[in-house]
Design an enzyme around this catalytic site. Sequence first.
Site, PDB file in Angstrom:
ATOM      1  N   ASP A  91     -12.099  -7.735  18.331  1.00  0.00           N
ATOM      2  CA  ASP A  91     -10.556  -7.784  19.092  1.00  0.00           C
ATOM      3  C   ASP A  91      -9.986  -9.232  18.966  1.00  0.00           C
ATOM      4  O   ASP A  91     -10.616 -10.100  19.253  1.00  0.00           O
ATOM      5  CB  ASP A  91     -10.430  -7.023  20.397  1.00  0.00           C
ATOM      6  CG  ASP A  91     -11.023  -5.632  20.271  1.00  0.00           C
ATOM      7  OD1 ASP A  91     -11.428  -4.960  19.011  1.00  0.00           O
ATOM      8  OD2 ASP A  91     -11.039  -4.696  21.149  1.00  0.00           O
ATOM      9  N   HIS A 244     -15.269  -9.808  20.505  1.00  0.00           N
ATOM     10  CA  HIS A 244     -14.008 -10.666  20.534  1.00  0.00           C
ATOM     11  C   HIS A 244     -13.968 -11.759  19.689  1.00  0.00           C
ATOM     12  O   HIS A 244     -15.271 -12.358  19.846  1.00  0.00           O
ATOM     13  CB  HIS A 244     -13.425 -10.917  21.757  1.00  0.00           C
ATOM     14  CG  HIS A 244     -13.070  -9.652  22.577  1.00  0.00           C
ATOM     15  ND1 HIS A 244     -14.275  -8.972  23.356  1.00  0.00           N
ATOM     16  CD2 HIS A 244     -11.960  -9.176  23.059  1.00  0.00           C
ATOM     17  CE1 HIS A 244     -13.596  -8.077  23.998  1.00  0.00           C
ATOM     18  NE2 HIS A 244     -12.180  -7.917  23.764  1.00  0.00           N
TER      19      HIS A 244
END
Length: 712
Positions: A91, A244
């Site tokens: 992400d 992430h």
Amino acid sequence: MAGRRRAARAVPPRAHWLLVAFSLISLFGMLLIYGLVHHEVGGEGSSGPHIPVSSDQVPAAIAQGGPVIDTRGGAQRSYPALPGHIALSFDDGPDPQWTPQVLAVLAKYHVPATFFLVGGRVAQNPQLARAEVAAGNQVGIHTFTHDDLAMASEWRRSFEFSQTQSVIDAATGVSTALLRPPYSSEPDSLDNADWAALRDAGAHGYLVVLTNRDSEDWMRPGVARIVANVLPAQGTPGLLVMMHDAGGDRSQTVAALDRLIPLLKARGYTFTTVSGLIGAPSPQTPAVSSQQWRGRVLILAVQSSDFTVTALGWIILVAGVLSILRLLLLLGTARRHARRRRGPWGPPVWEPVSVIVPAYNEEAGIEATLISLLDNEHPMEIIVVDDGSTDGTSAIVRRFANDGVRLIRQPNAGKPAALNNGMANARGRIMVLLDGDTVFAPDAIHQLVQPFSDPGIGAVSGNAKVANRTGLLGRWQHIEYVVGFNLDRRFYDLAGCMPTVPGAIGAFRREALADVGGLSDSTLAEDTDLTMAIIRAGWRVVYAQDAIAWTEAPASLGQLWKQRYRWSYGTMQAMWKHRRSVFDGGGSGRLGRRGLPYLVLFQILLPLLAPLVDVFAVYGLIFGDVVKMTEVWLGFLAVQTAAGWYAFTLDRERHRVLWSLPLQQFVYRQLMYLVLIQSAVTAVIGTRLRWQRMDRQGVARALGGDRVGGLE
């Protein structure tokens, strides 16, 4: 002030104000785009904090189901992960530092992943999104500003979806149906607000991807903890891992990924994408051309805003540093100048002087001017040149004939012609030139001519002050005269590059005037033109701080605009006329290499940047840290106030007027830079500016009987 023959009136430039307004609005728009991308405007929870609510509206099949949820077409389905399969997802990217490192680890082990992209970061780094797709990975949207979709309105969610999709289309050439909401987790954490957002996403055609294995790498718990969070305790259940590749330091993520992949492969896991994890076809389709063009425009806007804001940020920083350095320079030279000029210039000068007063419709103030001159003890002759006045100026002057005041009348020809006429009829070797609205202190003329004991001095600038300083506009101009003009003159004196002897009070050696052919009407700032010409002729020009005179300043914003427009434009004309002094030696070279660059930098370029500073300030107050902005402003104001206090002390002025200094920043300052913009445009396009005379109110006359220097 003497009149000027009217030139053929040109159509004043107006379109430039539209251009200025468009430029400032465009800049503010770029700031908004920059703020969106960098989470200063909207994004990062800007729709409000996510306050947990009931989850009674979330279907049990969804809350207890798989990590991929389909609400398209009103459906309520969830898809579990296939056993023995794992989909790595990342992400918040792409990030120019961490995304390439993540891609390198994936390529090292030949495994795919799914990247959920923030639209603003895609616009900043489209090549990274393109590289992700080219490497065989899937991409999904993660909103444009990383906003909490559960708390966003429907129009805001639509904006987040469409803008992110557009930039992905343009950057990668593919459209995606995958969406991961920011701040999402596993299905059992959904509440009613989340569920409403997921249904809205389905209405927009998106397949929502949550997770069933949060690595918690965003907490930076350490590489070992990240690995432990991902590895299942036993068996090989299907995993959709959330990690992430942006949003902070992701070095632990990269290291953990490099350790995880071999461990998971050793357990027999098959690495796949999100669609492969649920046994679905690829969610990516070729992008539509119109969407790609829209995305390209958005990418260009974001990148342009990044470049513009960064460049302007540096420019404003440099401008601020230069302004502070200038202030320190002026304060330092002012102190040195005050010490140097305490003693006599040389042997006292009592030589009779010729005082020339050009006058055009000056009946409101000419009497006070003549009375103040006659109160001076220095021997002089006074010549008033009536430049075609249509009021009672000449009648007033005639009343002083018995006091030795001579009146010369001429058809209206302009101030330079009036002064030249007066000097041609004068007997003295020293000429004192002043405006018809000026009131001299009793010793002003004697103080003004003392520097002529030095035979190398060709002109002397006096200390002009504002007489009508009782109103707010008058106070602002009074501050400007004391803090701005007079501090500058002290610096120019020491630097040997005085550009202007003011028309209100100045003295000239006849030989110096003869060397330059008298006054010229080729510019609107004849005093600046004359002073520069005298310096270029080899004469020195100095500042006599104790030669004090009071002049009537404009009493309205309209009059102030006209006066400063003429001053600014005329100064630009004079600078251009004497530009070759840059290549000269001696005093002319000092003017060209010290005075002119100083004027260009601090009187033109930096003030022209002031509108940008104001736009940044407005943006910061609306969207930024108001406390920090206020602290910065108060800091600059404190520096200005300290400088003003010192300047007022040097000029022996009362300090009470400085209370109006903060207010000066909100009207007066804007007027000054708008005047400069108008002058610059006029100079560039070559428009001939006609003379604009200021209407006199006779304020100096009303104050003539008082010691106006002490009035507040």
